[in-house]
Design a protein around this motif. Structure first.
Motif, PDB file in Angstrom:
ATOM      1  N   GLY A  22     -36.264  38.026  17.405  1.00  0.00           N
ATOM      2  CA  GLY A  22     -37.006  36.817  17.763  1.00  0.00           C
ATOM      3  C   GLY A  22     -36.586  35.591  16.995  1.00  0.00           C
ATOM      4  N   ASN A  72     -36.765  30.016  17.661  1.00  0.00           N
ATOM      5  CA  ASN A  72     -37.108  31.222  18.422  1.00  0.00           C
ATOM      6  C   ASN A  72     -35.899  31.670  19.225  1.00  0.00           C
ATOM      7  OD1 ASN A  72     -39.670  30.046  17.741  1.00  0.00           O
ATOM      8  ND2 ASN A  72     -40.557  31.491  19.189  1.00  0.00           N
ATOM      9  N   VAL A  92     -33.928  33.014  22.196  1.00  0.00           N
ATOM     10  CA  VAL A  92     -34.156  33.015  23.623  1.00  0.00           C
ATOM     11  C   VAL A  92     -32.913  33.565  24.284  1.00  0.00           C
ATOM     12  CG1 VAL A  92     -34.616  31.648  25.657  1.00  0.00           C
ATOM     13  CG2 VAL A  92     -35.540  30.949  23.456  1.00  0.00           C
ATOM     14  N   SER A  93     -33.071  34.613  25.040  1.00  0.00           N
ATOM     15  CA  SER A  93     -31.910  35.117  25.753  1.00  0.00           C
ATOM     16  C   SER A  93     -32.371  36.018  26.869  1.00  0.00           C
ATOM     17  CB  SER A  93     -30.976  35.853  24.803  1.00  0.00           C
ATOM     18  OG  SER A  93     -31.657  36.867  24.129  1.00  0.00           O
ATOM     19  N   GLY A  94     -31.460  36.829  27.362  1.00  0.00           N
ATOM     20  CA  GLY A  94     -31.721  37.467  28.641  1.00  0.00           C
ATOM     21  C   GLY A  94     -32.332  38.851  28.599  1.00  0.00           C
ATOM     22  N   GLY A  95     -32.400  39.504  27.467  1.00  0.00           N
ATOM     23  CA  GLY A  95     -32.736  40.917  27.505  1.00  0.00           C
ATOM     24  C   GLY A  95     -34.166  41.263  27.177  1.00  0.00           C
ATOM     25  N   SER A  96     -34.980  40.294  26.889  1.00  0.00           N
ATOM     26  CA  SER A  96     -36.341  40.589  26.472  1.00  0.00           C
ATOM     27  C   SER A  96     -37.141  41.220  27.604  1.00  0.00           C
ATOM     28  CB  SER A  96     -37.022  39.305  26.006  1.00  0.00           C
ATOM     29  OG  SER A  96     -38.371  39.545  25.778  1.00  0.00           O
ATOM     30  N   LEU A 135     -32.537  43.923  20.407  1.00  0.00           N
ATOM     31  CA  LEU A 135     -31.640  44.527  21.384  1.00  0.00           C
ATOM     32  C   LEU A 135     -30.238  43.938  21.293  1.00  0.00           C
ATOM     33  CD1 LEU A 135     -33.880  44.546  24.585  1.00  0.00           C
ATOM     34  CD2 LEU A 135     -33.482  46.396  22.979  1.00  0.00           C
ATOM     35  N   GLU A 189     -29.566  41.155  22.412  1.00  0.00           N
ATOM     36  CA  GLU A 189     -29.660  40.047  23.363  1.00  0.00           C
ATOM     37  C   GLU A 189     -31.119  39.776  23.689  1.00  0.00           C
ATOM     38  OE1 GLU A 189     -29.821  43.730  25.556  1.00  0.00           O
ATOM     39  OE2 GLU A 189     -28.436  42.989  24.040  1.00  0.00           O
ATOM     40  N   GLY A 190     -31.944  39.833  22.657  1.00  0.00           N
ATOM     41  CA  GLY A 190     -33.373  39.654  22.834  1.00  0.00           C
ATOM     42  C   GLY A 190     -34.081  40.721  22.022  1.00  0.00           C
ATOM     43  N   SER A 191     -35.378  40.743  22.079  1.00  0.00           N
ATOM     44  CA  SER A 191     -36.102  41.741  21.304  1.00  0.00           C
ATOM     45  C   SER A 191     -37.195  42.359  22.173  1.00  0.00           C
ATOM     46  CB  SER A 191     -36.709  41.098  20.052  1.00  0.00           C
ATOM     47  OG  SER A 191     -37.498  40.002  20.416  1.00  0.00           O
ATOM     48  N   PRO A 236     -28.479  45.619  29.842  1.00  0.00           N
ATOM     49  CA  PRO A 236     -29.838  45.432  29.312  1.00  0.00           C
ATOM     50  C   PRO A 236     -30.840  46.411  29.933  1.00  0.00           C
ATOM     51  CG  PRO A 236     -28.828  43.316  29.708  1.00  0.00           C
ATOM     52  CD  PRO A 236     -27.903  44.349  30.296  1.00  0.00           C
ATOM     53  N   ILE A 267     -34.722  41.307  35.331  1.00  0.00           N
ATOM     54  CA  ILE A 267     -34.198  41.694  34.018  1.00  0.00           C
ATOM     55  C   ILE A 267     -35.046  42.840  33.444  1.00  0.00           C
ATOM     56  CG2 ILE A 267     -33.724  40.920  31.667  1.00  0.00           C
ATOM     57  CD1 ILE A 267     -33.204  38.105  32.870  1.00  0.00           C
ATOM     58  N   PHE A 287     -30.647  24.801  28.601  1.00  0.00           N
ATOM     59  CA  PHE A 287     -29.610  24.870  27.564  1.00  0.00           C
ATOM     60  C   PHE A 287     -28.493  25.848  27.904  1.00  0.00           C
ATOM     61  CE2 PHE A 287     -31.652  28.713  26.062  1.00  0.00           C
ATOM     62  CZ  PHE A 287     -32.996  28.489  26.311  1.00  0.00           C
ATOM     63  N   ILE A 315     -27.179  29.909  28.377  1.00  0.00           N
ATOM     64  CA  ILE A 315     -26.773  30.827  27.319  1.00  0.00           C
ATOM     65  C   ILE A 315     -25.350  31.347  27.550  1.00  0.00           C
ATOM     66  CG2 ILE A 315     -29.134  31.508  26.798  1.00  0.00           C
ATOM     67  CD1 ILE A 315     -28.684  34.055  28.417  1.00  0.00           C
ATOM     68  N   LEU A 357     -23.512  34.624  25.400  1.00  0.00           N
ATOM     69  CA  LEU A 357     -23.634  36.078  25.188  1.00  0.00           C
ATOM     70  C   LEU A 357     -22.378  36.859  25.628  1.00  0.00           C
ATOM     71  CD1 LEU A 357     -27.383  36.609  26.124  1.00  0.00           C
ATOM     72  CD2 LEU A 357     -26.386  35.802  23.992  1.00  0.00           C
ATOM     73  N   VAL A 394     -26.952  40.036  30.910  1.00  0.00           N
ATOM     74  CA  VAL A 394     -27.552  39.823  32.232  1.00  0.00           C
ATOM     75  C   VAL A 394     -26.843  38.745  33.040  1.00  0.00           C
ATOM     76  CG1 VAL A 394     -29.867  40.530  31.550  1.00  0.00           C
ATOM     77  CG2 VAL A 394     -29.185  38.129  31.293  1.00  0.00           C
TER      78      VAL A 394
END
Lengths: 89, 757
Positions: free
Chosen positions: A54, A82, A84-88, B90, B92-94, B239, B270, B463, B465, B467, B527
């Motif tokens: 996070g 924070n 921010v991306s694609g896998g949450s 992960l 690429e996120g949590s 993912p 996703i 913005f 991304i 990755l 993703v």
């Protein structure tokens, strides 16, 4: 020294400053030095030796993809924001 | 050090419009989607869902379901692996796998309506659904909360008892607030006080859904060797694999995800929903299990985008400059934490250079489905608030709203709301293009009697991304190239990936054969989302193509008995010593058998950003003052797209984003009843625009190449959903003289506000 924009939640550890100057050749070293000067900050940024889930570190314009190994220059500007991306989920 | 590139203009393939490689299969119905999967011994899965939005589970009785002929497996939360209650990175996120697991199969209590409480596998779909109706659950119904205001009240029912909220770094318990963040810089209070004019607004928005046509689906086969095969419709096979492995508590190498064609996702595909359940049903039944979700369940249980409340206060000076900005954002997270307040805070002031600003944002649990990404998640909501207030202050002060935006426009080096400086951006070019556009310079025209016409404009930002992405190439003996990659093709990315390769190799885009493969067949790829695919996977394709050229020079060096360094490669032709010797890519490919065998290459990247993107939309609309019906009569989307690899698909992204934004603005909402049920969970009642509702969406592509990509690509898919809502709000104000602060701005709300006026 690099300029660190102190996240609001960490300012209580940093004499209420919103910007501090910290040295470090890598992001990991910089966070160690931040902790030395302002104890309590590291626990908010790291967990088990990596950036906390996070939390994202922005060095200059871009979010680092190298984590604590990211190289830091003397004129670098660092933000912790924070993630921010694609896998949450 | 991040690599940077100088813009080029003399492309051979980039910027052209070849027919997409998957086009024939898709228009003739031959493409394979998730619901098309057939396997030997395949059986069907179904779930029993909670009728309550918030309730304790007293007991679950599966006896009757298990007795039914044709039922092969029944599972409840007892069959779900127990995951640790902590956030896990992960890469690429949590994710908190405990919450992720309980979201798919309730444990002890249900926290949103439709939450699965049991699942059944049976010989066919009908038996599975009938058995689901024979799952009997005793509930103790609890009060529910479905909006951020109620959820933050002192005596609000607590949704997750084990939630520890983070209030600006302080841990709090017994709360529905999962997080409160703040960004600020400059002297906000003093600058506000010193401003010549102060404007404030409060804006409220309802939750909306992405509304993809294809339903969620999953087919799983848990083999005897504990290898788990999944076929699904997903925006990211890797993912998805990470989530499935985490929820099932197995290693990622035990899970192979095969992504099938996808009928829309927009961020909503996703998260995984059926995949782990189908896998456990498969393990228990010993058969492959297929599940396809109904539309009602898609609305009620899969991730929409948050509604909430936004307050903004702007201080402006008589020189038309914004001096100070303060905002407060409350967003619904759904029933589990992890909303979109971070990106909302990044985006809210992005189009403006504001020297003093503060943003507070709260992520708040409500008894609704856990939210998911939806095209620029968080940005359209804050754009509605910010762009509406900008329009309002310009009207009050008799300032031209486009000139105001130009005067305050962000540039390279401007700080966005979270303090981060922009690198190279093209907002000023976008605003100039808008000012010069035919739409902006055309008169509104005269509407029919009883109709009021108005024009509105608004800016938007995302913005984008970067990755991780990977790509492999292999040369065929006929001069074609097999491209293997892992990005789900949603908007024509097969074509744009092939074009990246073709441009480097100097061949036709159709001589590159793109294949999207499973997670055992390519390197980790993030993703298809975040506007990253053309940028990051395209970059990997470009890198693979350049590596292929290096490999092929070695083969040519054998042929000509020279060193690879002495060989040039331009426009698909290898040459030596000022073209003393030449050979084309195609001719070389037929000789590779004698020059070392198959020629292959790979490319892989992990990139930080696809370049900041800005757009402006202009809309003309008619309002029937008797019925409140709104008709969009002209619409233009203008956007900095970096370099358009395939302009048709870039235009399609702008048009699609605009249409979704128009639907969000005018009609779409989760209409919630007091008991926490969604009253309009069908496409009949959840009104999305169709082609019959809208004019052609005109597009103007502004190309300010992104220096971080070899061809200058910038993410484009998300920016266009940001401006429509405020542009329409501003046009409504222009048409009828009434400003609407809440969405949807439907006929009822318009009529109500006209009568109040």
């Amino acid at each position: 020294m690099a300029i660190v924009f102190v996240p609001y939640a960490l300012r209580k550890y940093c004499e209420d400053k919103n910007i501090v100057e910290i040295s470090g050749k890598t992001l990991g070293e910089l966070i160690d030095n931040l902790e030395s000067r302002y104890p309590g900050t590291k626990a908010h940024l790291l967990e088990e030796g990596s950036l906390k889930p996070g939390v994202a570190a922005v060095v200059n314009h871009t979010t680092t993809r190298k984590g604590l190994l990211e190289k830091i220059d003397d004129d670098s500007e660092i933000h912790f924001i924070n993630a921010v991306s694609g896998g949450s989920v | 050090m991040v690599a940077t590139f100088e813009p080029k203009k003399d492309y051979k393939v980039v910027g052209t419009r070849p027919i997409r490689h998957d086009g024939y299969d898709k228009v003739t119905g031959k493409a394979i989607y998730g619901a098309d999967i057939k396997l030997p011994g395949l059986i069907w899965g179904s779930v029993a869902r909670s009728p309550h939005a918030h309730a304790k589970i007293i007991s679950i009785d599966t006896t009757e379901a298990k007795k039914m002929d044709g039922v092969l497996a029944v599972i409840t939360h007892e069959d779900m692996p127990k995951a640790e209650n902590k956030m896990v990175d992960l890469g690429e996120g949590s994710v908190n796998f405990k919450w992720a697991s309980e979201k798919l199969m309730a444990n002890n209590k249900v926290i949103y309506k439709g939450q699965p409480v049991a699942a059944i596998a049976a010989i066919d779909r009908h038996v599975a659904e009938e058995a689901a109706r024979k799952i009997f659950v005793e509930y103790e119904v609890l009060d529910s909360v479905t909006n951020v205001v109620d959820a933050m009240k002192e005596n609000a029912p607590i949704i997750l008892e084990d939630l520890i909220g983070d209030d600006l770094g302080e841990k709090i318990h017994n709360t529905n607030m999962s997080e409160h963040i703040r960004h600020d810089f400059g002297d906000v209070e003093k600058s506000m006080e010193d401003s010549d004019h102060i404007f404030e607004g409060e804006f409220n928005m309802e939750m909306v859904h992405q509304g993809y046509i294809e339903p969620h689906n999953a087919t799983a086969a848990w083999n005897e060797d504990d290898q788990i095969k999944i076929w699904t419709s997903t925006q990211g096979a890797f993912p998805a694999r990470t989530q499935i492995a985490g929820i099932l508590q197995v290693n990622v190498s035990q899970v192979k995800v095969t992504p099938l064609e996808i009928g829309g996702g927009f961020g909503g595909k996703i998260p995984v929903y059926f995949e782990p359940i189908a896998a456990i049903l498969s393990k228990k039944s010993g058969r492959p299990v297929k599940m396809v979700m109904e539309r009602t369940a898609i609305f009620e249980t899969t991730g929409p985008t948050p509604g909430g409340k936004i307050k903004i206060k702007l201080g402006v000076n008589n020189d038309m400059k914004i001096n100070s900005a303060i905002s407060e954002i409350w967003f619904e997270a759904g029933a589990n934490p992890g909303g979109m307040i971070g990106p909302a805070a990044m985006c809210i002031y992005a189009p403006y250079n504001i020297p003093n600003m503060r943003i507070d944002a709260w992520d708040i649990l409500v008894n609704k489905p856990k939210i998911a990404a939806y095209r620029a998640p968080g940005s359209p909501q804050v754009a509605f608030a910010m762009e509406s207030l900008v329009d309002e202050l310009c009207q009050e002060l008799s300032w031209d709203s486009l000139e105001f935006r130009i005067k305050n426009a962000s540039k390279s080096g401007t700080r966005r709301g979270d303090g981060v400086r922009f690198s190279k951006i093209g907002l000023e070019e976008v605003l100039s293009a808008a000012k010069a556009s035919d739409h902006w310079n055309s008169p509104l025209g005269t509407p029919s009697p009883g109709i009021k016409r108005g024009r509105g404009i608004a800016s938007g930002y995302w913005f984008n991304i970067g990755l991780k992405s990977a790509a492999n190439l292999a040369v065929n003996s006929d001069g074609s190239v097999i491209l293997t990659e892992g990005s789900t093709d949603i908007g024509g990315s097969r074509a744009s990936m092939a074009m990246h390769v073709a441009e480097v190799l100097g061949i036709d885009a159709h001589d590159v054969k793109p294949n999207i493969v499973d997670t055992d067949s390519i390197g980790f790829t993030d993703v298809t989302g975040g506007s990253r695919t053309t940028y990051a996977t395209g970059y990997a394709c470009w890198e693979a193509a350049n590596n292929l050229v290096i490999e092929l020079k070695k083969r040519v060096s054998i042929l000509w008995d020279v060193t690879p360094e002495e060989i040039s490669f331009i426009d698909g032709v290898f040459s030596y010593n000022n073209e003393e010797k030449i050979i084309s890519f195609k001719d070389l490919s037929s000789k590779l058998g004698d020059l070392g065998g198959p020629a292959t290459s790979t490319g892989s990247v992990d990139l930080s950003s696809a370049g900041d993107g800005f757009g402006m939309h202009i809309v003309d609309l008619d309002i029937d003052v008797e019925t409140g019906k709104t008709d969009v009569v002209r619409y233009t989307a203008i956007q900095d797209v970096g370099t358009a690899i395939h302009p048709s698909y870039v235009e399609g992204q702008l048009q699609g984003g605009a249409v979704q934004g128009i639907g969000w603005a005018l009609n779409e909402e989760y209409y919630m009843l007091d008991n926490g049920s969604m009253a309009n969970s069908s496409f009949l009642d959840y009104r999305m625009p169709t082609s019959l509702d809208l004019p052609k969406i005109d597009t103007i592509l502004v190309e300010v190449p992104n220096p971080l990509h070899p061809y200058g690509v910038r993410g484009v898919g998300e920016v266009p959903i940001c401006p429509p809502i405020p542009a329409i709000a501003n046009a409504i104000k222009n048409a009828i003289g009434v400003r609407l602060y809440d969405t949807p701005m439907n006929a009822g709300r318009i009529i109500k506000n006209i009568s109040i006026k």
